[in-house]
Scaffold this motif. Structure first.
Motif, short mmCIF file in Angstrom:
data_model
loop_
_atom_site.label_atom_id
_atom_site.label_comp_id
_atom_site.label_asym_id
_atom_site.label_seq_id
_atom_site.Cartn_x
_atom_site.Cartn_y
_atom_site.Cartn_z
N LYS A 65 0.85 -1.31 -0.14
CA LYS A 65 0.13 0.06 -0.07
C LYS A 65 0.78 1.14 0.11
O LYS A 65 1.83 1.28 0.82
N CYS A 66 0.54 2.22 -0.74
CA CYS A 66 1.34 3.45 -0.72
C CYS A 66 0.86 4.25 0.52
O CYS A 66 0.22 3.94 1.26
N LEU A 67 1.68 5.32 0.73
CA LEU A 67 1.62 6.10 1.70
C LEU A 67 -0.02 6.72 2.06
O LEU A 67 -0.38 6.80 3.04
N CYS A 68 -0.85 7.32 0.96
CA CYS A 68 -2.02 7.65 1.08
C CYS A 68 -3.19 6.64 1.10
O CYS A 68 -4.19 6.70 1.48
N GLY A 69 -2.71 5.41 0.81
CA GLY A 69 -3.73 4.25 0.65
C GLY A 69 -4.47 4.21 -0.51
O GLY A 69 -5.22 3.13 -0.56
N LYS A 70 -4.31 4.91 -1.47
CA LYS A 70 -5.13 4.78 -2.86
C LYS A 70 -4.46 3.69 -3.49
O LYS A 70 -5.43 3.21 -4.34
N VAL A 71 -3.31 3.39 -3.65
CA VAL A 71 -2.67 2.29 -4.52
C VAL A 71 -2.59 1.26 -3.64
O VAL A 71 -1.81 1.31 -2.47
N THR A 72 -3.19 0.13 -3.90
CA THR A 72 -2.83 -1.39 -3.31
C THR A 72 -2.82 -2.26 -4.08
O THR A 72 -3.13 -2.33 -5.50
N TYR A 73 -1.79 -3.16 -3.68
CA TYR A 73 -1.58 -4.36 -4.61
C TYR A 73 -1.47 -5.57 -3.86
O TYR A 73 -1.20 -5.54 -2.58
N ALA A 74 -1.55 -6.70 -4.46
CA ALA A 74 -1.52 -8.08 -3.76
C ALA A 74 -0.34 -8.88 -4.60
O ALA A 74 -0.48 -9.00 -5.88
N LEU A 75 0.42 -9.66 -3.82
CA LEU A 75 1.15 -10.55 -4.57
C LEU A 75 1.07 -12.02 -3.90
O LEU A 75 0.62 -12.25 -2.86
N LYS A 76 1.04 -13.03 -5.11
CA LYS A 76 0.71 -14.18 -4.75
C LYS A 76 1.79 -15.53 -4.46
O LYS A 76 1.61 -16.43 -4.34
N ARG A 77 3.12 -14.82 -4.45
CA ARG A 77 4.31 -15.67 -4.20
C ARG A 77 5.05 -15.26 -3.08
O ARG A 77 5.09 -13.97 -2.91
N GLU A 78 5.40 -15.96 -2.22
CA GLU A 78 6.20 -15.69 -1.01
C GLU A 78 7.50 -14.96 -1.19
O GLU A 78 8.01 -14.02 -0.95
N LYS A 79 8.16 -15.97 -2.02
CA LYS A 79 9.74 -15.56 -2.43
C LYS A 79 9.74 -14.85 -3.52
O LYS A 79 9.13 -15.27 -4.58
#
Ligand SMILES: [Zn+2]
Ligand SMILES: [Zn+2]
Length: 226
Positions: free
Chosen positions: A53-67
């Motif tokens: 998440k960015c500083l203001c919270g408007k951009v969020t993302y997800a990752l499906k791989r741990e390494k």
């Protein structure tokens, strides 16, 4: 002009300063329909290992791989200036492992290669609102900054959770936007470091495998082991 995959009541996600000239065609915006920008549900993406998440919270993302595929500390002047930081810590994930929750909406770009704010690879990606650096995007991979990852627990626990994102000896070669599949890297462009990092990890004067190996104090190691 409305590509599939977006809510009809929403305008087409429109990153500021991209190449949205009147001549823009859907083909020009094909990138919005590829990972990590294409809209995906969490079920479509798969089990999520990290969230950012960015500083203001408007951009969020997800990752499906741990390494990550790789992780590195880059001390080059470009990274220092772009981040206003002594060095850049980046982890590399394949694009297919990443998904922006709001697609390309709310993102802006800068390609130092093309000296342009138009979307074009390689590019740096920022939050349109707070300008947090989100990642450097190359052709196949994204270089993501682990500080954006959301973690829970005490400071110690959070540090522990970040361990998989640290550079290790098993890795590939990366610098900013480049990527090859040989060798390993931990610190690169160590010659322009702002401070010594006595962590014992491999260090290169410039690009990995294309410059001198340095020790923790920046002295050249005479016979590179690699
Ligand atoms: Zn933001
Ligand atoms: Zn760099």
């Amino acid at each position: 002009m409305s590509p599939m995959g977006f809510q009809p009541e929403e305008p087409l996600p429109c990153p500021a300063f991209t190449n949205r000239t009147p001549e823009s065609t859907l083909k020009d915006e094909e990138w919005k329909h590829r990972s990590p920008y294409t809209m995906q549900t969490e079920a479509e993406l798969g089990p999520i290992k990290w969230r950012g998440k960015c500083l203001c919270g408007k951009v969020t993302y997800a990752l499906k791989r741990e390494k990550p595929l790789n992780a590195k500390y880059c001390h080059c002047r470009g990274c220092q200036v772009a981040h206003g930081a002594p060095l850049q810590w980046a982890v590399i994930f394949h694009k297919n492992d990443m998904s922006f929750i709001n697609g390309s909406s709310g993102l802006v770009f800068y390609s130092s290669t093309h000296q342009s704010q138009e979307y074009g690879l390689p590019t740096k990606v920022y939050c349109e609102n707070c300008r947090t650096p989100i990642m450097d995007e190359g052709r196949n991979v994204c270089l993501i900054f682990p500080q954006l990852m959301e973690l829970e627990g005490s400071s110690d626990e959070q540090r522990q959770k970040r361990e998989p994102l640290k550079p290790t000896y098993v890795s590939a070669m990366v610098h900013c936007v480049g990527f090859t599949d040989s060798s390993c890297s931990c610190h690169i462009f160590y010659e322009t470091r702002t401070t010594d990092i006595p962590d014992g990890l491999p260090k290169w004067r410039g690009m990995e495998n294309a410059s001198d190996r340095l020790d923790d104090q920046g002295n050249q190691i005479d016979s590179p082991s690699r």
